[in-house]
Design a protein around this motif. Structure first.
Motif, PDB file in Angstrom:
ATOM      1  N   HIS A 135      43.109  29.194  35.233  1.00 48.22           N
ATOM      2  CA  HIS A 135      41.949  29.851  35.627  1.00 48.22           C
ATOM      3  C   HIS A 135      41.855  31.071  34.685  1.00 48.22           C
ATOM      4  N   ARG A 138      40.428  29.719  31.420  1.00 47.45           N
ATOM      5  CA  ARG A 138      39.055  29.162  31.530  1.00 47.45           C
ATOM      6  C   ARG A 138      38.122  30.688  31.462  1.00 47.45           C
ATOM      7  N   ARG A 149      31.758  42.154  34.099  1.00 46.29           N
ATOM      8  CA  ARG A 149      32.682  41.541  34.755  1.00 46.29           C
ATOM      9  C   ARG A 149      34.131  42.307  34.349  1.00 46.29           C
ATOM     10  N   GLY A 156      41.747  40.395  38.486  1.00 41.27           N
ATOM     11  CA  GLY A 156      42.330  38.947  38.221  1.00 41.27           C
ATOM     12  C   GLY A 156      43.794  39.339  37.629  1.00 41.27           C
ATOM     13  N   HIS A 237      37.770  40.441  44.568  1.00 39.30           N
ATOM     14  CA  HIS A 237      37.754  39.594  43.406  1.00 39.30           C
ATOM     15  C   HIS A 237      36.303  38.782  43.861  1.00 39.30           C
ATOM     16  N   ALA A 248      29.510  34.206  34.921  1.00 35.18           N
ATOM     17  CA  ALA A 248      28.952  34.407  33.766  1.00 35.18           C
ATOM     18  C   ALA A 248      28.094  33.320  33.230  1.00 35.18           C
TER      19      ALA A 248
END
Ligand code: HEM
Lengths: 251, 328
Positions: A135, A138, A149, A156, A237, A248
């Protein structure tokens, strides 16, 4: 966007529909009718606490599997699965050096589906570590950490360390040769911290070597401390994803 | 309806363009359906996996029996691998801490909007990622082989075909592996007795490594002329004393092997990578640079994990996966 309450269809279907989704009890729970019309589909998401993690509409590109590969969602799925199987394991497990190992061994021999629960918990834990890494990759390679962000990327990274910490603390609990030595290796790393290495190692272990104090510390962190923290940070989150305007996409 | 409308307006940050409705889908059913299918697929897959494959459970924990090798969990194994090559504080604590700090800093260093929201969004992104991955793999594997002295074996094998008595030349002694600088290399230069600094025996020769392994640090309380020395501050609490080592001496050869060279490599190679990529003209923005660094870090982590969990046998020797002893 047509806004109508009744789906088209044969008489029987609309009768059933009316009985099932227009009655007093259904309404008291869900407020909106069955999500078969655009209006109800938006209402079901907006008025349900769980679905409310989502916005009511999202951009086309973000449902394409190849945009996210669902990796954040899969990580969350693993977290939920680990909670369920973990609670079940807690029914049978006592965190003391006398009982821990035999309790885990008994899952295989004495408890129906015990081994299934343990296996699921173990493999999902590995799965979560892998999926959280993927994740992060990515998010990075799609450049999704950029303004606004940045903060969610920070959250994260905290979730990544919490995931690793959860996995690490869980590793000790079966109290077999693999656990105790893996944790000894890990703790010796902590012991090499400049200036306060010995102290931090002592605090984490509650002693000089991996023993009963360490087991109860790791257990407490593993079943309540860290999951609670992780849940809080996950809430932040997900909240931030929505506040930052969804996922995004190119400007 | 009111709830839906509110979220739409409150997420407008000013910078974002107006939402184009026709580009949007309803979360129910389009997203919820995908999520539901994913959850079902993963639940089934993991139930099947768990009926086939049992989680390991070895013998009961016993601190008196040390398994050889004893390994950390796989996601920490990469740092255990680092410990073999450098000072434990550097490999086990400082390097991981810096890795996390670098992750934290990425969005604050790369502030451009270049390539936002699309896979490999800048023109050279894929090339940069591939090059960085190759660069990181070659150097990581190369350095591990070097530190295991594999180049010595290879060269010796080849050379002994020509000359049976060939041995690794003494002049190249420090290049057998990293540690050889400290342990496999000896030399001395004559130094006049008059150049004596401080107390102690002076044999007229400055020897590597002995004479360098106990170099007093300045202001350490035990070195220098009398007026620079001070007594051990026993009256202070222990933690205050530990803030400054009273008798700090530097083991120069160990410092070079365990701290200086590893740090130079961990800082120098990323710098070299960026330098090459800029020379090639591929790195145009900070986004490109961060792709290079992130990819490099990831690949190093990945390779170290593979080597530590699959290629380290008894005594953490570098062996092939089928030679790693089975622990129970
Ligand atoms: C327990 C761990 C985590 C969970 C459960 C989680 C969950 C999610 C979910 C469900 C999404 C929605 C999009 C998607 O599925 O990709 C998301 C997005 C995001 N995640 Fe995570 N995540 C976790 C860890 C991380 C980590 C380690 C990072 C980065 C270091 C990160 C950074 C982000 C960012 C920046 C977004 C927004 C992406 C975008 O706008 O396209 N998350 N996360």
């Amino acid at each position: 966007m047509a806004v109508s309450e009744q789906p088209r269809g044969p008489k029987l279907a609309s009768w059933l529909y009316g009985k099932l989704f227009h009655n007093y009890i259904w309404r008291s729970i869900f407020r909106s009718g069955y999500p078969s019309t655009p209006r109800n589909q938006m209402l079901v998401v907006a008025t349900n606490v769980f679905l409310h993690l989502h916005p009511t509409r999202i951009h086309k590109t973000h449902v394409r599997i190849t945009h996210t590969y669902c990796l954040g969602g899969i990580t969350f799925f693993f977290f939920l699965g680990l909670t369920v199987t973990g609670v079940m394991l807690m029914f049978y497990y006592v965190p003391s050096p006398e009982r821990a190992f035999s309790d885990v061994a008994a899952l295989e021999t004495n408890i129906r589906f015990g081994m299934l629960m343990r296996n699921l918990h173990r493999w999902m834990a590995h799965g979560m570590v892998i999926s959280v890494f993927l994740h992060m990759m990515r998010v990075f390679y799609t450049g999704s950490y950029k303004a606004p962000r940045e903060f969610n990327w920070l959250v994260g990274v905290i979730l990544l360390t919490l995931t690793l910490a959860l996995s690490f603390t869980g590793y000790l609990l079966p109290w077999d040769q693999l656990s105790i030595w893996a944790v000894t290796v890990g703790m010796n790393m902590a012991g090499s911290v400049p200036l306060m290495g010995e102290q931090s190692r002592f605090i984490l272990l509650g002693g000089f070597e991996v023993g009963d104090a360490a087991l109860i510390r790791f257990y407490t962190l593993h079943v309540i401390g860290l999951p609670l923290l992780a849940a809080i940070f996950m809430a932040v989150h997900f909240w931030r994803i929505r506040r930052d305007g969804g996922l995004a996409r190119p400007l | 309806m009111a709830a839906g409308a509110r979220t739409v307006s409150s997420t407008q940050g000013g910078a974002r363009p107006r939402r184009e409705r026709e580009q949007e889908l309803l979360v129910w059913p389009d997203l919820v359906f995908v999520e539901f299918i994913a959850a079902v697929v993963f639940t089934l897959a993991f139930i099947i996996l768990s009926t086939i494959l049992d989680a390991p459970l070895l013998n009961e924990a016993n601190l008196d029996i040390t398994p050889n090798p004893s390994k950390a969990a796989w996601y920490l194994a990469s740092f255990q691998e680092l410990l073999l090559h450098m000072h434990p504080a550097l490999g086990g604590v400082i390097a991981p801490t810096f890795a996390i700090i670098i992750l934290f800093m990425i969005p604050y260093i790369d502030r451009s909007n270049a390539g936002q929201g699309v896979w490999f969004g800048t023109p050279n992104a894929v090339k940069i990622a591939l090059f960085s991955a190759a660069f990181a793999s070659v150097f990581t594997v190369g350095l591990i082989l070097y530190d295991a002295g594999r180049h010595v074996n290879v060269v010796t094998n080849v050379a002994q075909r020509v000359d049976k008595d060939w041995e690794w030349p003494g002049a190249l002694a420090p290049f057998q592996n990293m540690r050889a600088i400290q342990t496999g290399w000896e030399w001395g230069v004559p130094v006049p007795k008059s150049a004596q600094l401080g107390p102690g025996e002076h044999d007229g020769v400055l020897n590597w490594p002995e004479d360098f392994s106990h170099v007093p640090m300045p202001f350490n309380g035990t070195s220098g002329p009398d007026w620079m020395r001070w007594d051990k501050p026993d009256s202070l609490p222990g933690w205050v004393q530990s803030l400054y080592w009273y008798d700090l001496n530097m083991n120069t050869p160990a410092f070079i092997v365990e701290l200086f060279i590893p740090m130079a490599i961990m800082i120098g190679l990323p710098a070299l990578l960026i330098f090459i990529l800029r020379r090639l003209g591929w790195v145009e923005t900070i986004r490109d640079g961060s792709i290079a660094i992130f990819t490099g870090m990831l690949v190093v982590y990945f390779i170290l994990t593979i080597i530590a969990s699959g290629f380290r046998g008894a005594g953490q020797d570098l062996v092939l996966p089928w030679d790693v002893p089975h622990i129970d």
